[in-house]
Design an enzyme around this catalytic site. Structure first.
Site, PDB file in Angstrom:
ATOM      1  N   TYR A 100     -57.566 -43.102  30.250  1.00 18.77           N
ATOM      2  CA  TYR A 100     -59.097 -43.064  30.825  1.00 18.77           C
ATOM      3  C   TYR A 100     -59.109 -42.701  32.273  1.00 18.77           C
ATOM      4  CZ  TYR A 100     -59.754 -45.394  26.441  1.00 18.77           C
ATOM      5  OH  TYR A 100     -59.641 -45.743  24.945  1.00 18.77           O
ATOM      6  N   HIS A 129     -67.472 -39.856  24.365  1.00 19.02           N
ATOM      7  CA  HIS A 129     -66.255 -40.676  24.478  1.00 19.02           C
ATOM      8  C   HIS A 129     -65.449 -39.916  25.718  1.00 19.02           C
ATOM      9  CE1 HIS A 129     -66.833 -42.968  21.164  1.00 19.02           C
ATOM     10  NE2 HIS A 129     -67.545 -41.931  20.500  1.00 19.02           N
TER      11      HIS A 129
END
Ligand code: DQA
Length: 151
Positions: free
Chosen positions: A23, A105
């Site tokens: 991430y 996402h």
């Protein structure tokens, strides 16, 4: 009424701390600052909502849909995080929101575990943007802004 409600689901408040190899190093506050700057540039207003609780996410979508709520919004950008892959309740709530809505996402879920390949919410959203980090949100903001101009 706000133009765009940006919703983030469980664990996304940990951006920058959890699994940075997937991430990245930016925090949710960094993400929100970039989204806010783009919204200002595009001349649209935005609000942010993050929760680790499914019911609170459902309520935020319901409030966005209600005409006289402080949470009313014209469009939704949503990263439902893990609830993407499990939540009929979020799908049903998104179904009752009639404005533009885009699923995003940060990671490319298609390159990850098989359980992340299924989304309960994609079919009720107008579009899906995945795998581009913060740019997934920024592209979604541009897309819903264009959609709002056409309404
Ligand atoms: C995520 C992908 C989900 O599978 C995961 O559960 C997350 C983050 C993403 O933005 O890449 O929490 O939604």
């Amino acid at each position: 009424m706000t133009d765009i409600l940006v919703i983030n689901g469980p664990n996304l408040n940990m951006f920058g701390m959890s699994e940075p190899q997937i991430y990245g190093a930016e925090t949710l506050a960094d993400y929100e600052a970039k989204i806010e700057a783009l919204c200002a540039e595009l001349g649209v207003s935005c609000q942010f909502f993050q929760s680790n609780h499914e019911g609170e996410l459902v309520t935020s979508i319901q409030n966005a849909a209600l005409p006289d709520s402080p949470g009313t919004a014209k469009a939704i950008v949503i990263n439902a995080a893990a609830y993407t892959h499990t939540s009929v309740a979020l799908r049903d709530a998104l179904s009752l929101f009639s404005g533009p809505k885009i699923e995003v996402h940060v990671s490319n879920v298609m390159k990850r575990e098989a359980f992340r390949h299924e989304s309960y919410i994609s079919a009720v959203c107008d579009g899906i943007i995945i795998g581009l980090g913060v740019n997934s949100y920024l592209m979604a903001v541009r897309a819903v802004t264009d959609q709002l101009k056409q309404i």
